[in-house]
Design an enzyme around this catalytic site. Structure first.
Site, short mmCIF file in Angstrom:
data_model
loop_
_atom_site.label_atom_id
_atom_site.label_comp_id
_atom_site.label_asym_id
_atom_site.label_seq_id
_atom_site.Cartn_x
_atom_site.Cartn_y
_atom_site.Cartn_z
N LYS A 141 5.52 8.99 9.20
CA LYS A 141 5.48 8.24 10.34
C LYS A 141 6.31 9.18 11.68
CE LYS A 141 2.49 5.18 9.06
NZ LYS A 141 0.93 5.43 9.29
N TYR A 146 0.91 -1.19 0.06
CA TYR A 146 0.11 0.08 0.14
C TYR A 146 0.70 1.18 -0.09
CZ TYR A 146 -3.50 3.33 1.79
OH TYR A 146 -4.35 4.39 1.75
N ASP A 203 9.32 2.63 -0.45
CA ASP A 203 8.35 3.23 0.33
C ASP A 203 8.62 2.97 1.81
OD1 ASP A 203 6.13 4.02 1.85
OD2 ASP A 203 4.65 3.52 0.34
#
Length: 420
Positions: free
Chosen positions: A243, A120, A215
């Site tokens: 994050k 994702y 990613d």
């Protein structure tokens, strides 16, 4: 999207958190393994971070202009991840991935990208696709509102399946701008890369003149101070971050080779902008968090992660419930399946009904796990061995309930099948 639909029941509304604990609006307390989906490696609301944020807020929450804090955090990111020669801050991982792909297309003058089934990269249109009947199938939109045109240049390969990557490149010679991959998959549950898989991606993309995008929104600064790329010894062309570099505040970043990043406006013609990108609060939190990523922290988190993973596996075994636990440092996922999980197909063989029952059993015992079978559990510096042992004890009871419910369901199915 991550609020209980997959596990049943009503989502919790949280009113406060501290350390490794959450408290909901009804006053119930839980040991938290969601940790805001990963960024809180130092725990909820560390007092020193709260103090730093308060001081930053007094100086101004947003300027609409550059600040020295962006440079300070950028230097720290570059020092920890040498592949990032230039870095651009944005507000989310979605923005980071979308912008990195735009740079890759501009640099290569090609349109197609390759993503992996089960990985994702945010909710931008080109990423909301699933695989068809084979690795060469063009992307099919998986959300209303995404056009076939928006997703039509997205090709799908199998995670940890190098042969599928070769087939995609062979079928589309000279058309692929980039391969984007989670170097440690975290959005089908935690699935580490097979030995040599990431290095092989580096070789394939180089051979075909395509870029390699990591990613690391989840794995960056979680897997190691230098991210998964440092552990694998693989240097991507571009990296997406998020994050932890916001310490719980909205943030993202993308960066990589200087010649690629120099394509981004105002230095180059590739447009990308955001009014709140690099805002002083997020930059302050990122600096505070990255400055405290010590080797001892990773050793302690890995030890706690191993203890928790082993405890969950033992609890399942004792109850006679099929579970495979994938763990990587401070991240893990217990998959309710009897087969090892190494890709999307094996991940989705997991019994989501078993996980839902397990989740509810854990919640009743004061443990807040991710409300989805296909997410990672995150540990933090605030978690203690006592917290982990309490979680393992809770898992023993929850696993017994899963086993009991499974036996009852089998019995009732059998009765119905025999006219009972």
């Amino acid at each position: 999207m991550r609020a209980f639909k997959a596990v049943g029941g009503e989502p919790l509304f949280i009113r406060r958190a501290s350390g490794a604990w959450l408290e909901d609006a009804d006053g119930n307390r839980y040991i938290d393994y969601v940790m805001s989906w990963g960024p809180l490696i130092h725990g909820h609301a560390p007092p020193a971070l709260v103090k730093a944020l308060a001081a930053a807020a007094r100086r101004g929450t947003s300027f609409g202009a550059p600040s020295p804090l962006e440079v300070e955090l950028g230097e720290r990111v570059r020092r920890l991840m040498p592949s990032i020669e230039r870095v651009r801050f944005v507000n989310s991982g979605t923005e980071a991935a979308m912008s990195a792909v735009r740079v890759a297309r501009a640099a290569t003058r090609r349109d197609r990208i390759v993503k992996f089934e089960g990985c994702y990269h945010g909710h931008a249109d080109p990423f909301l696709v699933q695989a068809g009947s084979g690795a060469l199938t063009l992307g099919v939109p998986t959300s209303p509102g995404v056009t076939r045109g928006a997703s039509g240049d997205t090709l799908i390969a199998g995670y940890n399946d190098l042969a599928s990557v070769h087939r995609v490149f062979d079928a589309h010679p000279g058309e692929i701008a980039a391969v984007i991959v989670e170097p440690i998959a975290g959005n089908m549950g935690v699935v580490p890369p097979a030995d040599g898989f990431l290095r092989a991606l580096r070789e394939v993309t180089t051979a075909h003149g395509a870029l390699l995008i990591f990613d690391e929104v989840i794995s960056g600064f979680r897997a190691a101070p230098g991210g998964a790329q440092a552990l694998a010894g693989v240097r991507p062309d571009l990296t997406c971050l998020g994050k932890i570099i916001g310490g719980g505040l909205p943030v993202g970043a993308y960066g990589g080779r200087a010649d690629l990043m120099d394509l981004v406006a105002p230095a180059g013609p590739v447009y990308q902008a955001g009014t709140l990108s690099g805002n002083p609060l997020a930059m302050t939190a990122g600096i505070w968090c990255l400055d405290r990523l010590a080797p001892r922290l990773y050793r302690e988190l890995a030890a706690l992660g191993s203890r928790l993973a082993a405890g969950l596996a033992d609890a399942a075994r004792a109850a006679g419930v099929a579970v495979h636990v994938n763990a990587f440092g401070s991240i893990l996922t217990p998959f309710f399946t009897d087969r090892p999980v190494r890709d999307y197909s094996s991940a989705t063989s997991a019994r989501t009904d078993h996980y839902a029952a397990f989740f509810r059993g854990m919640l009743a015992r004061g443990i807040y796990a991710p409300p989805s079978q296909f997410e990672g559990w995150f540990l933090s510096a605030a978690h203690t061995r006592r917290d982990v042992d309490k979680t393992i004890a809770a898992a023993r009871g929850a696993m017994r309930e899963v086993a009991s419910a499974s036996v009852k369901a089998t019995y009732h199915r059998g009765r119905r099948g025999h006219g009972g």
